[in-house]
Design an enzyme around this catalytic site. Structure first.
Site, PDB file in Angstrom:
ATOM      1  CG  ASP A   1     -20.617  13.885 -32.624  1.00 55.56           C
ATOM      2  OD1 ASP A   1     -21.268  14.418 -31.688  1.00 55.56           O
ATOM      3  OD2 ASP A   1     -20.916  14.037 -33.817  1.00 55.56           O
TER       4      ASP A   1
ATOM      5  CG  PHE B   1     -16.298  21.816 -30.082  1.00 56.27           C
ATOM      6  CD1 PHE B   1     -16.301  20.436 -30.078  1.00 56.27           C
ATOM      7  CD2 PHE B   1     -17.220  22.482 -30.873  1.00 56.27           C
ATOM      8  CE1 PHE B   1     -17.188  19.704 -30.840  1.00 56.27           C
ATOM      9  CE2 PHE B   1     -18.122  21.763 -31.646  1.00 56.27           C
ATOM     10  CZ  PHE B   1     -18.099  20.373 -31.636  1.00 56.27           C
ATOM     11  CB  VAL B   2     -15.475  18.704 -24.659  1.00 58.41           C
ATOM     12  CG1 VAL B   2     -14.672  19.668 -23.819  1.00 58.41           C
ATOM     13  CG2 VAL B   2     -16.967  18.848 -24.360  1.00 58.41           C
TER      14      VAL B   2
ATOM     15  CE  LYS C   1     -25.648   8.335 -34.559  1.00 53.52           C
ATOM     16  NZ  LYS C   1     -24.764   8.660 -35.712  1.00 53.52           N
ATOM     17  N   GLY C   2     -24.771  10.459 -28.113  1.00 52.48           N
ATOM     18  CA  GLY C   2     -23.647  10.874 -27.274  1.00 52.48           C
ATOM     19  C   GLY C   2     -23.536  10.199 -25.920  1.00 52.48           C
TER      20      GLY C   2
ATOM     21  CD  GLU D   1     -28.392  14.501 -23.698  1.00 49.21           C
ATOM     22  OE1 GLU D   1     -27.338  13.940 -24.030  1.00 49.21           O
ATOM     23  OE2 GLU D   1     -29.142  15.046 -24.509  1.00 49.21           O
ATOM     24  CG  ASP D   2     -23.449  13.515 -24.694  1.00 49.34           C
ATOM     25  OD1 ASP D   2     -24.643  13.893 -24.642  1.00 49.34           O
ATOM     26  OD2 ASP D   2     -22.758  13.647 -25.711  1.00 49.34           O
TER      27      ASP D   2
ATOM     28  CG  ASP E   1     -23.845  23.702 -25.656  1.00 48.30           C
ATOM     29  OD1 ASP E   1     -24.212  24.880 -25.665  1.00 48.30           O
ATOM     30  OD2 ASP E   1     -22.775  23.343 -26.150  1.00 48.30           O
TER      31      ASP E   1
ATOM     32  CE  LYS F   1     -19.186  23.120 -24.103  1.00 52.24           C
ATOM     33  NZ  LYS F   1     -19.205  23.285 -25.559  1.00 52.24           N
TER      34      LYS F   1
HETATM   35  C1  PRP Z   1     -25.683  16.731 -28.100  1.00 55.42           C
HETATM   36  C2  PRP Z   1     -25.804  16.151 -26.701  1.00 55.42           C
HETATM   37  C3  PRP Z   1     -27.118  16.668 -26.238  1.00 55.42           C
HETATM   38  C4  PRP Z   1     -27.238  18.009 -26.936  1.00 55.42           C
HETATM   39  C5  PRP Z   1     -26.910  19.096 -25.960  1.00 55.42           C
HETATM   40  O1  PRP Z   1     -26.367  15.908 -28.978  1.00 55.42           O
HETATM   41  O2  PRP Z   1     -25.762  14.758 -26.713  1.00 55.42           O
HETATM   42  O3  PRP Z   1     -28.174  15.832 -26.613  1.00 55.42           O
HETATM   43  O4  PRP Z   1     -26.293  17.995 -28.005  1.00 55.42           O
HETATM   44  O5  PRP Z   1     -27.007  20.347 -26.564  1.00 55.42           O
HETATM   45  P1  PRP Z   1     -28.092  21.424 -26.164  1.00 55.42           P
HETATM   46  O6  PRP Z   1     -28.120  21.501 -24.676  1.00 55.42           O
HETATM   47  O7  PRP Z   1     -27.554  22.691 -26.787  1.00 55.42           O
HETATM   48  O8  PRP Z   1     -29.403  21.039 -26.762  1.00 55.42           O
HETATM   49  P2  PRP Z   1     -26.217  16.001 -30.562  1.00 55.42           P
HETATM   50  O9  PRP Z   1     -27.363  16.780 -31.117  1.00 55.42           O
HETATM   51  O10 PRP Z   1     -24.842  16.492 -30.926  1.00 55.42           O
HETATM   52  O11 PRP Z   1     -26.405  14.484 -30.996  1.00 55.42           O
HETATM   53  P3  PRP Z   1     -25.532  13.198 -30.606  1.00 55.42           P
HETATM   54  O12 PRP Z   1     -25.810  12.903 -29.149  1.00 55.42           O
HETATM   55  O13 PRP Z   1     -26.062  12.126 -31.495  1.00 55.42           O
HETATM   56  O14 PRP Z   1     -24.076  13.504 -30.852  1.00 55.42           O
END
Ligand code: PRP
Length: 179
Positions: A159, A152-153, A43-44, A99-100, A103, A131
């Site tokens: 979210d 943590f943003v 969703k991000g 992507e948002d 990480d 990041k």
């Molecule tokens: C977040 C973000 C990426 C992922 C990045 O998604 O949107 O998809 O984490 O993290 P990584 O590089 O460690 O894999 P999340 O799983 O929180 O789902 P969301 O987008 O629905 O909030």
């Protein structure tokens, strides 16, 4: 909303707007004459992608993929779940994964792999935030708006436990909220 929920504003809405406009121009130039498909990773990325697509001036199509590796926690599980797959056949298309945040990189590594075996013309990655210090796998976005420190943003689509996606700025969440 209590001010103690956040340590500070990390990136303002004006800075985001400026960066997204520049990125839209760059992508429009790079993909001129190519069949571009933006894939919004839900969703991000929904806020970033909706702003980005309005700054792209060449023909573009859009699809959505819902994936999560975090669930209700603040730690990546590395176990990427796909809740909703693409509706589009991507053979021969130029796919840009939106992507948002990157990480550990685990989510995009898996998703890029899934896209690549479907025989698109290309698969590239576009992220609002990177990041880099947290990376566990080798993945580098072709397009990135901001490199950020290991904080943590939340906000602008990001979210914590499904909250704060509606905030217009990128905020650093106070440790007391998630520890
Ligand atoms: C977040 C973000 C990426 C992922 C990045 O998604 O949107 O998809 O984490 O993290 P990584 O590089 O460690 O894999 P999340 O799983 O929180 O789902 P969301 O987008 O629905 O909030």
């Amino acid at each position: 909303m209590s001010t103690k929920e956040f340590e500070k504003v990390l990136i303002t809405r004006e800075e985001i707007k400026d960066a997204v406009e520049k990125l839209g121009k760059r992508i429009s130039k790079d993909y001129e004459g190519k069949e571009l498909l933006l894939v919004c990773i839900l969703k991000g990325a929904f806020v970033f992608c909706s702003d980005l697509v309005r700054n792209i001036t060449i023909p573009v199509t859009l699809d959505f993929l819902s994936a999560s590796s975090y669930g209700q926690t603040s730690v990546s599980s590395g176990n990427v779940q796909i809740y909703k797959d693409l509706e589009t056949d991507i053979i021969g298309k130029h796919v840009l994964l939106v992507e948002d945040i990157i990480d550990t990189g685990l989510t995009l590594k898996v998703l890029k792999g899934i896209m690549t075996v479907r025989n698109p013309a290309s698969v590239k990655i576009c992220t609002l935030l990177d990041k880099k210090d947290r990376r566990k796998v080798d993945i580098t976005p072709e397009y990135c708006c901001f490199s950020i420190p290991d904080e943590f943003v939340v906000g602008y689509g990001l979210d914590y436990s499904e909250k704060y996606r509606n905030l217009p700025d990128i905020m650093v969440l106070s440790r007391s909220v998630y520890e």
